[in-house]
Design a protein around this motif. Structure first.
Motif, PDB file in Angstrom:
ATOM      1  N   GLY A  60       0.828  -1.214   0.000  1.00  0.00           N
ATOM      2  CA  GLY A  60       0.000   0.000   0.000  1.00  0.00           C
ATOM      3  C   GLY A  60       0.851   1.249   0.000  1.00  0.00           C
ATOM      4  O   GLY A  60       0.568   2.217  -0.710  1.00  0.00           O
ATOM      5  N   LEU A  61       1.925   1.232   0.771  1.00  0.00           N
ATOM      6  CA  LEU A  61       2.861   2.348   0.797  1.00  0.00           C
ATOM      7  C   LEU A  61       3.561   2.504  -0.549  1.00  0.00           C
ATOM      8  O   LEU A  61       3.777   3.619  -1.022  1.00  0.00           O
ATOM      9  CB  LEU A  61       3.885   2.110   1.910  1.00  0.00           C
ATOM     10  CG  LEU A  61       4.801   3.243   2.321  1.00  0.00           C
ATOM     11  CD1 LEU A  61       3.986   4.397   2.896  1.00  0.00           C
ATOM     12  CD2 LEU A  61       5.805   2.749   3.343  1.00  0.00           C
ATOM     13  N   ALA A  62       3.868   1.375  -1.193  1.00  0.00           N
ATOM     14  CA  ALA A  62       4.523   1.391  -2.500  1.00  0.00           C
ATOM     15  C   ALA A  62       3.630   1.998  -3.580  1.00  0.00           C
ATOM     16  O   ALA A  62       4.121   2.537  -4.568  1.00  0.00           O
ATOM     17  CB  ALA A  62       4.934  -0.024  -2.906  1.00  0.00           C
ATOM     18  N   VAL A  63       2.333   1.933  -3.390  1.00  0.00           N
ATOM     19  CA  VAL A  63       1.396   2.529  -4.349  1.00  0.00           C
ATOM     20  C   VAL A  63       1.095   3.980  -3.972  1.00  0.00           C
ATOM     21  O   VAL A  63       1.088   4.867  -4.837  1.00  0.00           O
ATOM     22  CB  VAL A  63       0.083   1.700  -4.412  1.00  0.00           C
ATOM     23  CG1 VAL A  63      -0.961   2.390  -5.258  1.00  0.00           C
ATOM     24  CG2 VAL A  63       0.369   0.304  -4.949  1.00  0.00           C
ATOM     25  N   ALA A  64       0.869   4.233  -2.702  1.00  0.00           N
ATOM     26  CA  ALA A  64       0.447   5.567  -2.262  1.00  0.00           C
ATOM     27  C   ALA A  64       1.532   6.632  -2.451  1.00  0.00           C
ATOM     28  O   ALA A  64       1.233   7.739  -2.899  1.00  0.00           O
ATOM     29  CB  ALA A  64       0.010   5.520  -0.793  1.00  0.00           C
ATOM     30  N   ALA A  65       2.764   6.313  -2.119  1.00  0.00           N
ATOM     31  CA  ALA A  65       3.835   7.325  -2.190  1.00  0.00           C
ATOM     32  C   ALA A  65       4.087   7.811  -3.614  1.00  0.00           C
ATOM     33  O   ALA A  65       4.094   9.028  -3.857  1.00  0.00           O
ATOM     34  CB  ALA A  65       5.107   6.788  -1.543  1.00  0.00           C
ATOM     35  N   PRO A  66       4.274   6.919  -4.591  1.00  0.00           N
ATOM     36  CA  PRO A  66       4.478   7.422  -5.963  1.00  0.00           C
ATOM     37  C   PRO A  66       3.249   8.126  -6.538  1.00  0.00           C
ATOM     38  O   PRO A  66       3.393   9.111  -7.275  1.00  0.00           O
ATOM     39  CB  PRO A  66       4.814   6.169  -6.770  1.00  0.00           C
ATOM     40  CG  PRO A  66       5.356   5.208  -5.779  1.00  0.00           C
ATOM     41  CD  PRO A  66       4.586   5.482  -4.521  1.00  0.00           C
ATOM     42  N   LEU A  67       2.044   7.651  -6.216  1.00  0.00           N
ATOM     43  CA  LEU A  67       0.845   8.335  -6.719  1.00  0.00           C
ATOM     44  C   LEU A  67       0.730   9.739  -6.145  1.00  0.00           C
ATOM     45  O   LEU A  67       0.377  10.681  -6.868  1.00  0.00           O
ATOM     46  CB  LEU A  67      -0.417   7.535  -6.386  1.00  0.00           C
ATOM     47  CG  LEU A  67      -0.752   6.387  -7.310  1.00  0.00           C
ATOM     48  CD1 LEU A  67      -2.015   5.683  -6.840  1.00  0.00           C
ATOM     49  CD2 LEU A  67      -0.910   6.850  -8.740  1.00  0.00           C
ATOM     50  N   HIS A  68       1.019   9.875  -4.884  1.00  0.00           N
ATOM     51  CA  HIS A  68       0.979  11.193  -4.240  1.00  0.00           C
ATOM     52  C   HIS A  68       1.995  12.133  -4.902  1.00  0.00           C
ATOM     53  O   HIS A  68       1.681  13.287  -5.205  1.00  0.00           O
ATOM     54  CB  HIS A  68       1.265  11.042  -2.746  1.00  0.00           C
ATOM     55  CG  HIS A  68       1.082  12.279  -1.951  1.00  0.00           C
ATOM     56  ND1 HIS A  68      -0.166  12.781  -1.628  1.00  0.00           N
ATOM     57  CD2 HIS A  68       1.983  13.126  -1.407  1.00  0.00           C
ATOM     58  CE1 HIS A  68      -0.020  13.884  -0.918  1.00  0.00           C
ATOM     59  NE2 HIS A  68       1.286  14.119  -0.768  1.00  0.00           N
ATOM     60  N   ALA A  69       3.184  11.614  -5.143  1.00  0.00           N
ATOM     61  CA  ALA A  69       4.217  12.417  -5.804  1.00  0.00           C
ATOM     62  C   ALA A  69       3.817  12.761  -7.234  1.00  0.00           C
ATOM     63  O   ALA A  69       4.050  13.873  -7.710  1.00  0.00           O
ATOM     64  CB  ALA A  69       5.544  11.666  -5.793  1.00  0.00           C
ATOM     65  N   TRP A  70       3.184  11.818  -7.937  1.00  0.00           N
ATOM     66  CA  TRP A  70       2.777  12.043  -9.325  1.00  0.00           C
ATOM     67  C   TRP A  70       1.749  13.170  -9.428  1.00  0.00           C
ATOM     68  O   TRP A  70       1.860  14.042 -10.288  1.00  0.00           O
ATOM     69  CB  TRP A  70       2.221  10.753  -9.921  1.00  0.00           C
ATOM     70  CG  TRP A  70       1.699  10.913 -11.306  1.00  0.00           C
ATOM     71  CD1 TRP A  70       2.421  11.182 -12.438  1.00  0.00           C
ATOM     72  CD2 TRP A  70       0.339  10.822 -11.719  1.00  0.00           C
ATOM     73  NE1 TRP A  70       1.591  11.250 -13.527  1.00  0.00           N
ATOM     74  CE2 TRP A  70       0.288  11.038 -13.110  1.00  0.00           C
ATOM     75  CE3 TRP A  70      -0.849  10.577 -11.040  1.00  0.00           C
ATOM     76  CZ2 TRP A  70      -0.885  11.017 -13.834  1.00  0.00           C
ATOM     77  CZ3 TRP A  70      -2.021  10.546 -11.769  1.00  0.00           C
ATOM     78  CH2 TRP A  70      -2.028  10.766 -13.146  1.00  0.00           C
ATOM     79  N   VAL A  71       0.767  13.152  -8.544  1.00  0.00           N
ATOM     80  CA  VAL A  71      -0.251  14.211  -8.573  1.00  0.00           C
ATOM     81  C   VAL A  71       0.392  15.553  -8.252  1.00  0.00           C
ATOM     82  O   VAL A  71       0.133  16.560  -8.920  1.00  0.00           O
ATOM     83  CB  VAL A  71      -1.412  13.905  -7.602  1.00  0.00           C
ATOM     84  CG1 VAL A  71      -2.397  15.061  -7.543  1.00  0.00           C
ATOM     85  CG2 VAL A  71      -2.141  12.628  -8.025  1.00  0.00           C
ATOM     86  N   GLY A  72       1.260  15.578  -7.257  1.00  0.00           N
ATOM     87  CA  GLY A  72       1.949  16.814  -6.908  1.00  0.00           C
ATOM     88  C   GLY A  72       2.805  17.328  -8.057  1.00  0.00           C
ATOM     89  O   GLY A  72       2.835  18.536  -8.343  1.00  0.00           O
TER      90      GLY A  72
END
Length: 127
Positions: A60-72
């Motif tokens: 879950g962390l492996a998915v959430a961190a890059p997605l959060h960075a991508w949107v930012g």
């Protein structure tokens, strides 16, 4: 498992509400905020969880961190990249995000884990 399933449901809900303008892609703030909430919940959970429970949380962390960075990064692209280059830059960041998700998920499942890898940065070398 449950947290990853919950995060995927939030992601799907956010994806349906995203707005696509003709000149520019506007990423939903919901995805950014939900991924931030997931990071706020998953990071301490991964640190506190025993090693048996940790891999699903770390995925879950492996998915959430890059997605959060991508949107930012998409917000930054909207502000600073010229209109003609935005599509190519966004595709590049999407590719980097995909590779990051796969790499971090592999580290979480087949490797020592994201948290243990980070802890190795502060371990002293044994002589």
């Amino acid at each position: 498992g449950f947290l990853l399933f919950f995060f995927c449901l939030i992601l799907l809900h956010s994806w349906k509400s995203m707005s696509f303008a003709a000149a520019d892609v506007i990423i939903s703030p919901k995805l950014y905020h939900y991924s931030g909430i997931a990071l706020a919940a998953l990071t301490p959970a991964c640190l506190a969880a025993p090693s048996v429970v940790s891999p699903p949380l770390e995925v879950g962390l492996a998915v959430a961190a890059p997605l959060h960075a991508w949107v930012g990064l998409n917000y930054i692209i909207s502000d600073y990249v010229p209109l003609a280059a935005r599509g190519a830059v966004r595709m590049g960041t999407l590719g980097i995000t995909g590779v990051s998700i796969v790499g971090l998920a592999k580290l979480a499942v087949n490797g020592p884990g994201i948290v243990n890898t980070a802890k190795m940065l502060w371990k002293s070398k044994s002589k």
